[in-house]
Design an enzyme around this catalytic site. Structure first.
Site, mmCIF file in Angstrom:
data_model
loop_
_atom_site.group_PDB
_atom_site.id
_atom_site.type_symbol
_atom_site.label_atom_id
_atom_site.label_comp_id
_atom_site.label_asym_id
_atom_site.label_seq_id
_atom_site.Cartn_x
_atom_site.Cartn_y
_atom_site.Cartn_z
ATOM 1 N N THR A 96 -61.223 50.689 -6.097
ATOM 2 C CA THR A 96 -61.116 50.514 -7.548
ATOM 3 C C THR A 96 -61.232 51.894 -8.175
ATOM 4 O OG1 THR A 96 -62.051 48.291 -7.509
ATOM 5 C CG2 THR A 96 -62.140 49.478 -9.594
ATOM 6 N N LYS A 171 -57.612 45.001 -12.295
ATOM 7 C CA LYS A 171 -59.013 45.013 -11.861
ATOM 8 C C LYS A 171 -59.934 45.466 -12.983
ATOM 9 C CE LYS A 171 -62.699 45.030 -9.271
ATOM 10 N NZ LYS A 171 -62.877 45.789 -8.026
ATOM 11 N N LYS A 246 -69.423 51.563 -13.200
ATOM 12 C CA LYS A 246 -68.246 52.343 -12.808
ATOM 13 C C LYS A 246 -66.968 51.715 -13.360
ATOM 14 C CE LYS A 246 -65.246 53.079 -8.848
ATOM 15 N NZ LYS A 246 -64.970 52.734 -7.445
#
Length: 302
Positions: A96, A171, A246
């Site tokens: 990711t 995502k 994150k």
């Protein structure tokens, strides 16, 4: 069955590799962690000395790495994947990372005669172990179809999101929504607590009413209602708060780059930053309920 190199054997990558081996694929593994590499060898993979070494003589390369900077380094340069993989090798990045890095690496791979998709995952460590991950895949349709049977050994849902980088876009949008909904769910339970409404009663009502969401019914942040949720095992991750932060930061960076208004996403990022900086980065992201309750953020003090 394919010969596959797997680079990045952390909490997600290790179980994903094992599922590839269980499916009958021949695997070559690389990680900077000696214990992780030893565990991969014990599971049946051959250890490689570097990313470039892993990429030689394989049908495909899968990476599961922590940042865009590391992804660029692993794929680029004379010792990287792109320089050492044979023409036609299929590259699948399950990290990711930021959309710009995903697109830059895909362009470099294409220029070298390689096929590549970005395929970040949802489902956490449990999904990685059970081979039930959801893959959000960006890249050309024909490359997506080539990647599908390999991804099927590691996941239950495989969705083509569009061109290169759209897997990453999906995502970060999904996880921004998840972070926002978890905070809203926590706020609802803590308001109920102060109003004298039992948590189980709120769950019973909202799980069948308009407040229903995944953060409530599958990952309930209060102990009791959902037996499998981290709230019933002292908020052990699961999906760590640091990883949620994150992803929220990636979403904010992306939003700034396209002038998108995401005020709730920004608020969620600020709250998770406070929670992580208070020493709870390794706690499951649902543990933020303790901070919302007004404690120091420690779940045991909720």
């Amino acid at each position: 069955m394919a010969k596959i190199a797997f680079i990045g054997l952390g909490n997600m990558g290790g179980p994903m590799l094992r599922n590839l081996l269980k499916a009958g694929h021949e695997c070559v593994a690389f990680d900077l962690s000696a214990p992780a590499l030893a565990a991969a060898e014990q599971a049946g993979a051959r250890a490689a000395a570097s990313p470039g070494d892993a990429a030689r003589g394989v049908d495909g390369v899968i990476t599961m790495l922590p940042t865009g900077t590391i992804v660029r380094a692993v794929y680029g340069g004379p010792g990287g994947v792109i320089a050492n993989a044979a023409p036609g090798t299929l590259l699948i990045d399950c990290s990711t990372i930021d959309v710009a890095s995903a697109r830059a690496v895909a362009e470099a791979a294409t220029a070298a005669g390689l096929s590549m998709v970005d395929a970040p995952v949802s489902g956490g460590v449990a999904g990685a172990a059970a081979a039930t991950l959801t893959f959000m895949v960006g890249g050309p349709p024909e490359t997506f179809e080539a990647a599908r049977p390999i991804l099927a050994a590691m996941g239950g849902t495989i969705v083509h999101a569009g061109a290169a980088g759209t897997g990453q876009a999906a995502k970060i949008c999904n996880n921004m929504l998840l972070g926002i909904s978890m905070i809203g769910t926590c706020e609802a339970f803590m308001l109920a607590k102060r109003l004298g409404l039992d948590a189980q009663k709120l769950f019973d009502i909202s799980s069948k009413a308009s407040g229903q969401c995944w953060s409530l019914t599958s990952y309930c942040p209060v102990p009791g209602p959902v037996a499998s949720a981290p709230s019933n095992r002292d908020y052990q991750p699961g999906f760590a708060a640091a990883m949620m932060l994150k992803d929220l930061k990636l979403a904010q960076d992306a939003a700034a780059g396209v002038d998108a208004a995401t005020p709730l996403g920004a608020a969620a990022a600020a709250l998770y930053s406070l929670y992580c900086n208070a020493g709870h980065a390794g706690t499951d992201f649902s543990g933020i309920i303790a901070m919302i309750d007004g404690s120091d953020g420690s779940p045991e003090r909720q």
